[in-house]
Design a protein around this motif. Sequence first.
Motif, PDB file in Angstrom:
ATOM      1  N   GLN A  37       8.566  -1.251   5.070  1.00 35.54           N
ATOM      2  CA  GLN A  37       8.189  -0.212   4.207  1.00 35.54           C
ATOM      3  C   GLN A  37       7.198  -0.736   3.194  1.00 35.54           C
ATOM      4  O   GLN A  37       6.321   0.070   2.641  1.00 35.54           O
ATOM      5  CB  GLN A  37       9.261   0.466   3.855  1.00 35.54           C
ATOM      6  N   VAL A  38       7.495  -1.860   2.723  1.00 33.42           N
ATOM      7  CA  VAL A  38       6.673  -2.269   1.556  1.00 33.42           C
ATOM      8  C   VAL A  38       6.109  -3.856   1.989  1.00 33.42           C
ATOM      9  O   VAL A  38       6.842  -4.704   2.045  1.00 33.42           O
ATOM     10  CB  VAL A  38       7.466  -2.719   0.182  1.00 33.42           C
ATOM     11  N   ARG A  39       4.832  -4.025   1.754  1.00 37.59           N
ATOM     12  CA  ARG A  39       4.316  -5.304   1.900  1.00 37.59           C
ATOM     13  C   ARG A  39       3.913  -5.945   0.495  1.00 37.59           C
ATOM     14  O   ARG A  39       3.169  -5.169  -0.292  1.00 37.59           O
ATOM     15  CB  ARG A  39       2.880  -5.187   2.855  1.00 37.59           C
ATOM     16  N   PHE A  40       4.515  -6.960   0.182  1.00 34.96           N
ATOM     17  CA  PHE A  40       4.528  -7.468  -1.195  1.00 34.96           C
ATOM     18  C   PHE A  40       3.599  -8.917  -0.915  1.00 34.96           C
ATOM     19  O   PHE A  40       4.107  -9.806  -0.330  1.00 34.96           O
ATOM     20  CB  PHE A  40       5.733  -7.710  -1.547  1.00 34.96           C
ATOM     21  N   ALA A  41       2.475  -9.153  -1.813  1.00 36.03           N
ATOM     22  CA  ALA A  41       1.735 -10.605  -1.769  1.00 36.03           C
ATOM     23  C   ALA A  41       2.429 -11.344  -3.030  1.00 36.03           C
ATOM     24  O   ALA A  41       2.293 -10.718  -4.049  1.00 36.03           O
ATOM     25  CB  ALA A  41       0.360 -10.225  -1.771  1.00 36.03           C
ATOM     26  N   PRO A  68      15.241  -6.161   4.950  1.00 36.18           N
ATOM     27  CA  PRO A  68      14.457  -5.898   6.065  1.00 36.18           C
ATOM     28  C   PRO A  68      13.279  -4.851   6.008  1.00 36.18           C
ATOM     29  O   PRO A  68      12.561  -4.923   6.922  1.00 36.18           O
ATOM     30  CB  PRO A  68      15.744  -5.209   6.982  1.00 36.18           C
ATOM     31  N   ASP A  69      13.193  -4.165   4.767  1.00 35.76           N
ATOM     32  CA  ASP A  69      12.180  -3.275   4.647  1.00 35.76           C
ATOM     33  C   ASP A  69      11.107  -3.755   4.088  1.00 35.76           C
ATOM     34  O   ASP A  69      10.044  -3.107   3.549  1.00 35.76           O
ATOM     35  CB  ASP A  69      12.869  -1.943   3.904  1.00 35.76           C
ATOM     36  N   VAL A  70      11.166  -4.878   3.438  1.00 30.82           N
ATOM     37  CA  VAL A  70      10.066  -5.621   2.866  1.00 30.82           C
ATOM     38  C   VAL A  70       9.407  -6.845   3.406  1.00 30.82           C
ATOM     39  O   VAL A  70      10.299  -7.622   3.999  1.00 30.82           O
ATOM     40  CB  VAL A  70      10.638  -5.995   1.265  1.00 30.82           C
TER      41      VAL A  70
END
Length: 632
Positions: A37-41, A68-70
Amino acid sequence: MVIQGHDRDRLLLSVTKPTRYLGNELNSVHKDPASVQVRFALAFPDVYEVAMSHLGTHILYHVLNSRPDVYAERVFAPWVDMEERMREASIPLFSLESWTKAREFDVIGFSLQYEMGYANVLNMLDLAGIPLLASERANTDPLILAGGPCTLNGEPMVPFFDAMALGEGEGLVLDLVDAYLSWKQSGRPGGRRGLLSDLAAIDGVYVPSMYRVGYCKDGRVSSIEPGEGLPRTVRKRVVEDLDIAPFPLYPIVPNMDVVHDRVVLEVFRGCTRGCRFCHAGFTCRPVRERSPETLLDQARRILAATGHDEISLSSLSSTDYSGIKTLLDLLGEFEAKGVGVSLPSIRADAFSLSLAEQVRRVRKSGLTLAPEAGSQRLRDVINKDVVEADFLEAVAQAFQSGWNSLKLYFMVGLPTETGEDLDAMVDLVKRVREIHRAQGQKDRLRLTVSASVFVPKAHTPFQWEGQIPLDEVKRRQEHLARRLRMPGVKFSWHDAEVSFLEAALSRGDRRVARAVEGAWRRGARFDAWTEHFRLDRWLEGFEEAGLDPAFFANRPRHYDEVFPWDHIDVGLSEEFLMREHRRAMEGQKTSDCREEPCKSCGVCLELGVPMDIKGGESTGGSAHQGPAEETP
């Protein structure tokens, strides 16, 4: 969109050290982007070798990818040759794991570890195709966050960030993700401004655009006013119990040499030694330890997951860990496997020396001591708990134990420093040489003397002090260089111009952002790297912004001055810092609250987190907030 194979291969073949950009290391995490659900750089504004040596990045990578959702990926500053090729081919900044364009992430979180990385932040945003100024970003742009020690006075960078995370990030970063995810799944109510309002309600999150700063005619800050409903100060977050805090047991193993390529065990956080120049020593309080049993378990599992052959004990002062002897005994089980243990700079006393001897059974290394100042008078001013007799005794024992390679760390330009203090530094070095000669050591002495430049930092007792003028710093360095020209001694010193800029940025206000942008537009990159730093770019940037860097770097400040960081709460009381500053000017030392009664710095009470001594018995002191031992 992912950068495709042909472009990727052509890019990698055109640069030095292409392994910096491969992203397929052992233990790196690769997920299906469609499943999260969230892509975090996680962005680090320096080259791969430096970024991969930062423990905080490894911790956040582990924390985020445990959900699991990130999906957390890494985005580091491309080296100058890579940047040139990327701009030539119009290839934007990308992540290491999937080569996804950075601007396509939901969130980009920068780690601000030191001021000399500021220009690289702007360069990375520009390479990503993201507007530099938070005020110019659209709802479709990623959320741009900052964390790390520089956020405790991040004002010179605040126009470039949507929000800043203050303090320790293990729990905070998940709160940020939850807020972002809730906003996203609710249809993005209120647009970008709505998201920022949600973030501002999280403890430890500072949204700069919601605080208004006023200025006096002479350029000083006159006021900092929060927006409606916001707290007057934003308090940093801390982890209460390190034994149960998440820690990466499968850290990424780089495919190339990096600055620190070994198992890192974080034995404790915080420090109560109270060295008055030390930013980390004051802003990372309170002291919280991990138990020796937890550390042994982590060592076993990380060694099995990485194949490293060295363990480094990480903290601000590892020999202060109350369970250090127990821990070293426990880590002795790895000795037969050829796994060595390393300590960073140790205290200059016999106890620390005996520990250093214990850890070099597997792998011999040099010995580093940090007296910081040459005279006892100046060591008392900075509250450095080193007595010359103890220091020389430790040196004598080191030579008797077979060490002939020794590093000594000093500082130049400390408050109240005189010519006599500089000469005392030279005399101390001479005594070290005399001890080595008197013992009739067969091996030649290799003595490295290093002198950094004092930089006044926010939230320390020396925040009211100015850095001495640039020309005077250079004169003192040249004086020491002449006098330390002696056989067996190598003298090195920190670049005075870099230190001057660091001082200007570390105590600057948000107007300084215009100078940062001006310097970047003139080509500033990798300013922490000697071959790339040019002060003239920065001076022109300050001039264009209508600012004088000396106003921030060199000007002493009064107790009643409003600081640009006054709305950032690290838990320290202002009265305590003033008291420590006065005691410094009187040459009075303040003892360690782990060994003596509480000094009422305010941290334990303000943050609601007491000292946590797990390694062994506390040597004294307590977390209570009783009357101060010393009166102003």
